[in-house]
Design an enzyme around this catalytic site. Structure first.
Site, short mmCIF file in Angstrom:
data_model
loop_
_atom_site.label_atom_id
_atom_site.label_comp_id
_atom_site.label_asym_id
_atom_site.label_seq_id
_atom_site.Cartn_x
_atom_site.Cartn_y
_atom_site.Cartn_z
N HIS A 276 -0.77 -5.13 30.17
CA HIS A 276 -0.99 -5.62 28.80
C HIS A 276 -1.46 -7.06 28.86
CE1 HIS A 276 -0.15 -6.67 24.58
NE2 HIS A 276 -0.21 -5.38 24.36
N GLU A 334 1.36 2.40 24.85
CA GLU A 334 0.59 3.65 24.79
C GLU A 334 1.27 4.80 25.52
OE1 GLU A 334 -1.62 3.57 22.74
OE2 GLU A 334 -3.13 2.01 22.98
N1 ACO Z 1 -3.89 0.01 36.51
C1 ACO Z 1 -4.36 -0.57 37.63
N2 ACO Z 1 -4.69 -1.87 37.75
C2 ACO Z 1 -4.57 -2.62 36.64
C3 ACO Z 1 -4.09 -2.09 35.43
C4 ACO Z 1 -3.75 -0.72 35.40
N3 ACO Z 1 -3.29 -0.15 34.28
N4 ACO Z 1 -4.07 -3.07 34.50
C5 ACO Z 1 -4.51 -4.18 35.10
N5 ACO Z 1 -4.82 -3.91 36.41
C6 ACO Z 1 -5.31 -4.85 37.40
C7 ACO Z 1 -6.79 -5.14 37.21
O1 ACO Z 1 -7.58 -4.26 37.97
C8 ACO Z 1 -6.89 -6.56 37.71
O2 ACO Z 1 -6.89 -6.54 39.10
P1 ACO Z 1 -7.82 -7.57 39.94
O3 ACO Z 1 -7.49 -8.93 39.39
O4 ACO Z 1 -7.42 -7.34 41.34
O5 ACO Z 1 -9.22 -7.18 39.61
C9 ACO Z 1 -5.57 -7.19 37.28
O6 ACO Z 1 -4.64 -6.09 37.18
C10 ACO Z 1 -5.63 -7.88 35.93
O7 ACO Z 1 -6.36 -7.05 35.01
P2 ACO Z 1 -7.00 -7.57 33.64
O8 ACO Z 1 -7.85 -6.52 33.06
O9 ACO Z 1 -7.57 -8.93 33.80
O10 ACO Z 1 -5.67 -7.72 32.82
P3 ACO Z 1 -5.58 -7.75 31.28
O11 ACO Z 1 -4.29 -8.41 31.01
O12 ACO Z 1 -6.75 -8.30 30.61
O13 ACO Z 1 -5.55 -6.18 30.97
C11 ACO Z 1 -5.25 -4.12 29.93
C12 ACO Z 1 -4.82 -5.59 30.00
C13 ACO Z 1 -6.72 -4.03 29.45
C14 ACO Z 1 -4.35 -3.39 28.93
C15 ACO Z 1 -5.12 -3.48 31.34
O14 ACO Z 1 -3.82 -3.64 31.82
C16 ACO Z 1 -5.54 -2.01 31.35
O15 ACO Z 1 -6.73 -1.70 31.44
N6 ACO Z 1 -4.53 -1.07 31.27
C17 ACO Z 1 -4.83 0.36 31.24
C18 ACO Z 1 -5.32 0.79 29.84
C19 ACO Z 1 -4.19 0.78 28.81
O16 ACO Z 1 -3.07 1.21 29.06
N7 ACO Z 1 -4.53 0.28 27.61
C20 ACO Z 1 -3.59 0.17 26.49
C21 ACO Z 1 -3.05 -1.22 26.38
S1 ACO Z 1 -1.82 -1.38 25.08
C22 ACO Z 1 -2.68 -1.70 23.67
O17 ACO Z 1 -3.80 -2.16 23.72
C23 ACO Z 1 -2.11 -1.34 22.32
#
Ligand code: ACO
Length: 398
Positions: A276, A334
């Site tokens: 998140h 989610e």
């Molecule tokens: N699975 C695997 N790796 C992940 C995940 C995940 N669910 N979430 C983040 N990471 C990793 C990224 O690949 C990144 O790795 P890196 O730096 O080595 O490239 C690191 O963690 C940081 O990721 P960001 O995208 O910069 O983190 P951010 O805080 O912006 O992301 C997000 C938040 C978009 C929700 C992300 O965690 C994600 O894509 N999760 C999966 C989709 C999801 O569950 N969405 C619903 C969110 S809840 C809501 O919006 C109501």
């Protein structure tokens, strides 16, 4: 031409409102709704009590609650023109979230808005006054009719006629009734109410901000809420709880959780329902929805699916810590939204519209709050284009 202002993409860290409605603390993993920790409110309140709380700043006493429930219930039927429109949209098999956006725009039909506050009126102390009696009929019509639109459209999509709303059922029970024609069990109603209470408001998220920008132009509630539905629909906001559920089904049995999730991470995939932007600990909404799902599945559902989901969650958190050390990737809202709504018998296409059914009450509360500021929201942009160009007639342009 740079004008010296700081550009903050995504407005991170920019404070654009003061609110009494909700507070999100991403480090402590805390969500406060109108003074109540989420865990205190979500599983105890009816949805009507939560809406009253957000709109009035306090919980209702018994007589106030009864009046409020009756008033909301009376607004449930939608105008015939709305139903006719939804029927023609269903002929194109549009997603339910599109139909909700189209239907939402019709909700001002036959209703004229009465504002509750003079624009720009703050209390003598500079504090925002809390209204004791909310009179804007559009506020009631929007919250009461969102479930009617979603359920009617869903039935049109299945080739069925809509079910007329009942006024003797609660908001949550009537929504489930209008989808299926059957009166839901108490356990299912409680499960849905806890979900609706959990997602009703969440700080200055994208759709709430959109609603506040629209209402701040002195526009009307239906316009603000219709714009907010459009913002919620985007996959970066309303989210896609569907894919989280797909992963649980793909895994199928607990023994497959580790190999399947490990393979996804090794292939560079993200695990849906984890991570998140703001929460760096377990999303408090996941906590509340997991408990609600457990109660509902135990009373009235497939406990094996719940146990499988718990195993998938535990394995995912362990593998994410191993795969992305230091990132604190935890379960988000989610994951258990998907499980809970699936347990209620809702199809994936209904997940985001059901989110909107709840959040509509939060959008309206924010609009009422914003109206009391009476200040147009108008940030600036930094111009980075050319200047001093010379006009050339179309025939001589190169
Ligand atoms: N699975 C695997 N790796 C992940 C995940 C995940 N669910 N979430 C983040 N990471 C990793 C990224 O690949 C990144 O790795 P890196 O730096 O080595 O490239 C690191 O963690 C940081 O990721 P960001 O995208 O910069 O983190 P951010 O805080 O912006 O992301 C997000 C938040 C978009 C929700 C992300 O965690 C994600 O894509 N999760 C999966 C989709 C999801 O569950 N969405 C619903 C969110 S809840 C809501 O919006 C109501």
């Amino acid at each position: 031409m740079k004008n010296g202002t700081n550009f903050v993409p995504g407005l991170e860290g920019v404070v654009a409102a003061e609110t009494r409605l909700s507070h999100v603390d991403g480090l402590a993993g805390e969500l406060i709704i109108s003074g109540f920790p989420l865990v205190e409110l979500a599983a105890n309140a009816t949805f009507e009590e939560t809406v009253y709380l957000l709109w009035h700043g306090r919980l209702p006493i018994a007589a106030e609650l009864t009046t409020f429930q009756h008033k909301l219930a009376a607004y449930r039927p939608v105008p015939p023109a709305t139903l006719a429109l939804l029927k023609s949209v269903a002929a194109e098999s549009a997603p339910t979230m599109d139909a909700l956006r189209i239907g939402a725009g019709t909700l001002s039909l036959g209703i004229s808005e009465e504002r509750d506050w003079e624009i720009g009126r703050l209390g003598d102390s500079g504090n925002l006054p809390i209204s004791q009696s909310l009179n804007n009929p559009l506020a009631f019509a929007i919250v009461a009719r969102f479930p009617t639109i979603v359920a009617a459209y869903w039935r049109f999509l299945q080739g069925q006629e809509p079910i007329v709303p009942r006024t003797d059922l609660s908001h949550a029970a009537n929504y489930l009734y209008m989808l299926t024609g059957e009166e839901p069990s108490a356990a299912r109603v409680r499960g849905l109410e806890t979900y609706l209470n959990t997602v009703v408001d969440h700080g200055l998220n994208a759709s709430t901000f959109a609603a506040r920008v629209i209402i701040a132009t002195n526009s009307d509630l239906v316009s603000a809420v219709t714009g907010a539905v459009g913002a919620l629909k985007g996959p970066l906001h309303g989210g896609a709880p569907g894919p989280a559920l797909d992963t649980v089904f793909e895994i199928g049995v607990p023994e497959r959780a580790e190999p399947v999730l490990r393979a996804k991470l090794e292939a560079g995939e993200r695990l849906m329902g984890f991570g998140h932007r703001i929460y760096k600990v377990r999303d408090p909404r996941a906590e509340v929805l997991a408990a609600a799902a457990e109660q509902m599945f135990a009373a009235d559902g497939d406990m094996a699916l719940y146990e499988l989901a718990k195993e998938v969650e535990a394995t995912a958190v362990t593998l994410l810590a191993e795969h992305k050390p230091g990132r604190n990737l935890q379960t988000n809202v989610e994951f258990y939204t998907a499980l809970l709504l699936h347990g209620l018998g809702l199809a994936t296409d209904l997940f985001t519209p059901t989110f909107a059914i709840s959040r509509a009450a939060g959008w309206i509360a924010h609009c009422l709050e914003q109206q009391r500021y009476g200040r147009l929201i108008r940030p600036q942009s930094t111009y980075i284009g050319e200047t001093g160009l010379v006009w050339q007639p179309v025939g001589v342009r190169g």
